[in-house]
Write an enzyme that holds these catalytic residues in place. Structure first.
Site, mmCIF file in Angstrom:
data_model
loop_
_atom_site.group_PDB
_atom_site.id
_atom_site.type_symbol
_atom_site.label_atom_id
_atom_site.label_comp_id
_atom_site.label_asym_id
_atom_site.label_seq_id
_atom_site.Cartn_x
_atom_site.Cartn_y
_atom_site.Cartn_z
ATOM 1 N N GLU A 1 -120.598 -0.446 31.004
ATOM 2 C CA GLU A 1 -119.246 -0.857 30.894
ATOM 3 C C GLU A 1 -119.378 -2.264 31.349
ATOM 4 O O GLU A 1 -120.125 -2.587 32.497
ATOM 5 C CB GLU A 1 -118.250 -0.119 31.439
ATOM 6 C CG GLU A 1 -117.991 1.336 31.001
ATOM 7 C CD GLU A 1 -116.884 1.894 31.450
ATOM 8 O OE1 GLU A 1 -115.856 2.023 31.182
ATOM 9 O OE2 GLU A 1 -117.008 2.601 32.708
ATOM 10 N N HIS B 1 -117.835 13.017 29.938
ATOM 11 C CA HIS B 1 -118.342 12.160 28.786
ATOM 12 C C HIS B 1 -119.760 11.995 28.714
ATOM 13 O O HIS B 1 -120.066 12.428 27.268
ATOM 14 C CB HIS B 1 -117.912 10.658 28.988
ATOM 15 C CG HIS B 1 -116.419 10.442 29.390
ATOM 16 N ND1 HIS B 1 -115.404 11.146 28.907
ATOM 17 C CD2 HIS B 1 -115.706 9.521 30.219
ATOM 18 C CE1 HIS B 1 -114.048 10.908 29.197
ATOM 19 N NE2 HIS B 1 -114.363 9.730 30.144
ATOM 20 N N LYS C 1 -108.407 14.658 32.293
ATOM 21 C CA LYS C 1 -109.668 14.818 33.116
ATOM 22 C C LYS C 1 -109.306 13.984 34.391
ATOM 23 O O LYS C 1 -108.294 13.146 34.260
ATOM 24 C CB LYS C 1 -110.871 14.290 32.685
ATOM 25 C CG LYS C 1 -111.046 12.745 32.369
ATOM 26 C CD LYS C 1 -112.298 12.354 31.974
ATOM 27 C CE LYS C 1 -113.044 11.600 33.096
ATOM 28 N NZ LYS C 1 -112.894 10.251 33.613
ATOM 29 N N LYS D 1 -120.451 0.592 35.694
ATOM 30 C CA LYS D 1 -119.576 -0.497 35.725
ATOM 31 C C LYS D 1 -120.148 -1.751 35.946
ATOM 32 O O LYS D 1 -121.267 -1.829 36.684
ATOM 33 C CB LYS D 1 -118.459 -0.091 36.577
ATOM 34 C CG LYS D 1 -117.743 1.186 36.196
ATOM 35 C CD LYS D 1 -116.129 0.877 36.332
ATOM 36 C CE LYS D 1 -115.686 2.215 35.999
ATOM 37 N NZ LYS D 1 -114.993 2.293 34.374
ATOM 38 N N ARG E 1 -91.013 10.872 37.584
ATOM 39 C CA ARG E 1 -89.901 10.862 38.613
ATOM 40 C C ARG E 1 -88.961 9.820 38.503
ATOM 41 O O ARG E 1 -87.725 10.091 39.147
ATOM 42 C CB ARG E 1 -90.856 10.565 39.920
ATOM 43 C CG ARG E 1 -91.357 11.918 40.121
ATOM 44 C CD ARG E 1 -92.442 11.781 41.228
ATOM 45 N NE ARG E 1 -93.583 10.893 40.782
ATOM 46 C CZ ARG E 1 -94.834 10.743 41.001
ATOM 47 N NH1 ARG E 1 -95.113 11.251 42.404
ATOM 48 N NH2 ARG E 1 -96.053 10.272 40.435
ATOM 49 N N ASP F 1 -116.720 10.499 37.539
ATOM 50 C CA ASP F 1 -115.826 9.737 36.607
ATOM 51 C C ASP F 1 -116.385 9.954 35.277
ATOM 52 O O ASP F 1 -115.560 10.034 34.152
ATOM 53 C CB ASP F 1 -115.821 8.403 36.881
ATOM 54 C CG ASP F 1 -114.687 7.800 36.069
ATOM 55 O OD1 ASP F 1 -113.781 8.149 35.620
ATOM 56 O OD2 ASP F 1 -114.703 6.567 35.889
ATOM 57 N N HIS G 1 -111.594 12.432 26.306
ATOM 58 C CA HIS G 1 -111.166 11.342 25.364
ATOM 59 C C HIS G 1 -112.459 10.989 24.323
ATOM 60 O O HIS G 1 -112.379 10.387 23.497
ATOM 61 C CB HIS G 1 -110.273 10.206 25.673
ATOM 62 C CG HIS G 1 -111.162 9.251 26.288
ATOM 63 N ND1 HIS G 1 -111.543 9.314 27.471
ATOM 64 C CD2 HIS G 1 -111.448 7.962 25.872
ATOM 65 C CE1 HIS G 1 -112.193 8.352 27.792
ATOM 66 N NE2 HIS G 1 -112.083 7.353 26.901
ATOM 67 N N LYS H 1 -113.422 9.923 19.821
ATOM 68 C CA LYS H 1 -114.159 8.616 19.397
ATOM 69 C C LYS H 1 -114.853 9.208 17.948
ATOM 70 O O LYS H 1 -115.461 10.033 17.881
ATOM 71 C CB LYS H 1 -115.185 8.033 20.393
ATOM 72 C CG LYS H 1 -114.320 7.677 21.239
ATOM 73 C CD LYS H 1 -115.578 6.832 22.423
ATOM 74 C CE LYS H 1 -114.768 6.555 23.527
ATOM 75 N NZ LYS H 1 -114.150 5.367 23.774
HETATM 76 C C1 BG6 Z 1 -112.383 7.068 31.625
HETATM 77 C C2 BG6 Z 1 -113.056 6.781 32.791
HETATM 78 O O1 BG6 Z 1 -112.500 8.568 31.429
HETATM 79 O O2 BG6 Z 1 -113.181 6.468 30.709
HETATM 80 C C3 BG6 Z 1 -113.051 5.333 33.202
HETATM 81 O O3 BG6 Z 1 -112.053 7.219 34.212
HETATM 82 C C4 BG6 Z 1 -114.014 4.547 31.864
HETATM 83 O O4 BG6 Z 1 -113.668 4.742 34.398
HETATM 84 C C5 BG6 Z 1 -113.442 5.090 30.710
HETATM 85 O O5 BG6 Z 1 -113.877 3.291 31.904
HETATM 86 C C6 BG6 Z 1 -114.206 4.830 29.342
HETATM 87 O O6 BG6 Z 1 -113.645 5.076 28.316
HETATM 88 P P1 BG6 Z 1 -113.751 3.937 27.033
HETATM 89 O O7 BG6 Z 1 -113.062 4.752 25.958
HETATM 90 O O8 BG6 Z 1 -112.977 2.803 27.538
HETATM 91 O O9 BG6 Z 1 -115.070 3.863 26.666
#
Ligand code: BG6
Length: 511
Positions: free
Chosen positions: A239, A263, A171, A360, A59, A258, A201, A205
């Protein structure tokens, strides 16, 4: 509805075919932190096409030069962070920056897509780029459907045998089963399934990809990989980061949406799937979907726990509670941790619990899969009860210390028969030199060459949402279900330990 069209295949490792990439959300954080460094890495390793153009769309008003400067800054910051600023490949970086231009646009305005079409034609001519185009939606989920509708209406995603048009969707793909189905139907109005690349993603990895290789490229694991030998499986994605600056997103999302249907379930699917007939995208995705469809209905009252972090500490440093974080409601009931026990109804896994947890603000950043094997049926050793023999465990370590570890018992030297626990510990870094990467390199490259193996097909997305549906209903809006709590910097709530303790099992400590 668009039809599937087959395009010529590029072999893995060859330069991708000439194409343009259009990034919606070019001014955003994902583009800056991950996509641009990944594109630089592809340029550096000679995988980016020779004739290539990138159009950043967002934008804000920005000139081409300002955009190129913004990207250059991002790549240099990544290089500095990964300690290779000195060895940055300047000529490839320059080439990449020169291929970039910028378009200021309103995602909801048809005129913007007309301008985009003109801009595409212009760069294709001036930079001798083919008509292949990847549209990357690095924007909030609420924009996905609208952007694709506009792309469809303006004729920008129509394919021919001579060129492809692909759309990468980040996502979250929906926020529950119904919304994911609605979004999918909306995308399918303009796109064939083969044009949609649903991003997770985690699949970029290396260690996640390695799960399949480890299982199917070795002879020793598969014979043991079943209910006869395995007691249970634990999947952990822990995390240390809290909600950081993402409260607006996280408050309405929570740990389960999330992390779990995407994942964590990808890790589950790779661990539990049957061997595919080949590494072809559909063969792999068929098996992943099949196993997710075999997960039996989870009972929210007995098989799952959700929790939120309270104040705590790590390494002597005080940590805030989730409710004290910026942008979080003082009475928020959003979960920052979720654990569950799942069962898979098939011949390989019947009766083997899969315990999953993610959270988290935990004590350690640690993602791993632990396969706990059964104990030996009886003990040969006098004075050693079978229960005292620690079962063998295979731990696939995904991050940050990537590798694999097998634990087993060995005789402690001395006249007495005593068993000690030892481990064989493989660390990736001891064997393979890996250049710093974001994980997005493989995924962007695979999309350019048309390999969808590491992207989610719609049926597996739906299977994931379907598994968590009972939990979403149980914990949903207006639910009076209490939420457990755990101290920030700890290994999670006591209620999660109880999930395993009832069957005399326990979580592997985060260490
Ligand atoms: C994301 C989540 O998809 O993946 C985040 O939205 C999370 O909350 C992250 O922290 C974790 O990915 P990575 O690659 O840091 O382990």
């Amino acid at each position: 509805m668009a039809q599937d069209i087959e395009h010529p295949k590029t072999l893995h490792g060859e330069r991708a075919p000439s194409c343009s990439i259009v990034i919606f959300g070019a001014g955003g954080d994902l583009t800056k932190r991950l996509l641009m460094p990944a594109l630089y890495n592809l340029a550096r390793t000679n995988l980016l096409p020779d004739n290539f153009a990138l159009i950043g769309v967002d934008r804000l008003e920005m000139s081409d030069l300002a955009f190129q400067n913004h990207v250059e800054e991002a790549v240099r910051a990544f290089a500095a962070d990964k300690h290779y600023a000195q060895t940055l490949d300047e000529s490839n970086l320059k080439r990449l920056l020169q291929s970039m231009s910028y378009l200021s646009a309103d995602f909801a305005d048809a005129a913007s897509y007309q301008q985009l079409g003109e801009k595409l034609k212009q760069v294709q001519q001036s930079q001798q780029v083919s008509e292949n185009v990847m549209f990357y939606l690095a924007v909030g989920a609420r924009f996905f459907g609208g952007i694709v509708d506009h792309l469809g209406q303006s004729g920008l995603v129509g394919e021919t045998n001579n060129f492809w048009r692909r759309v990468v969707v980040e996502k979250p793909f929906g926020h529950d089963l119904a919304s994911a189905q609605t979004l999918n139907t909306q995308l399918r109005h303009s796109l064939a399934e083969t044009q949609i690349y649903r991003m997770d993603h985690f699949l970029g990895k290396e260690t996640v990809q390695n799960i399949m290789l480890m299982r199917f490229a070795n002879g020793i694991f598969e014979p043991l990989w079943n209910r006869d030998h395995i007691d249970h499986v634990q999947i952990t994605v822990a995390e240390t980061v809290g909600v950081e600056k993402r409260a607006a997103f996280y408050e309405t999302t929570g740990a389960m949406r999330d992390m779990v249907p995407n994942h964590v379930f990808q890790l589950l699917a790779l661990t539990a799937m049957e061997s595919p007939s080949s590494f072809d995208a559909n063969a792999v995705r068929n098996e992943k979907t099949k196993v997710l469809n075999s997960v039996h209905r989870v009972n929210p009252a007995t098989d799952a726990v959700r929790a939120q972090y309270s104040t705590g500490q790590r390494d002597g440093q005080a940590l805030k509670a989730y409710r004290q974080e910026d942008g979080v409601a003082a009475d928020s009931s959003t979960e920052t941790y979720v654990a569950m026990k799942l069962g898979i109804d098939n011949w390989r896994w019947a009766g083997v619990p899969f315990y999953l947890r993610t959270g988290k603000a935990m004590s350690k950043r640690q993602s791993e899969i632990m396969i706990q094997f059964k104990r030996p049926p009886f003990s040969l050793f006098r004075n050693t009860a079978t229960e005292a023999l620690t079962p063998n465990g295979l731990v696939i370590k995904l991050q940050p210390d990537e590798g694999a570890m097998l634990t087993f018992g060995a005789k402690i030297p001395g006249p007495k028969i005593e068993i000690g626990q030892v481990k064989m510990d493989f660390h990736y870094k001891d064997y393979f030199q890996n250049a710093p990467s974001t994980g997005y390199e493989t995924l962007i490259y695979d999309c350019m060459i048309g390999d969808a193996t590491l992207f989610q097909r719609s049926d597996s997305v739906m299977a994931g949402w379907d598994i968590v549906k009972p939990l979403q209903e149980h914990w949903g809006q207006g639910s009076s279900q209490p939420i457990a709590s755990y101290a920030a910097g700890s290994d999670g709530p006591a209620e999660s330990d109880a999930l395993l303790n009832t069957s005399q099992r326990s979580w592997r400590a985060l260490s």
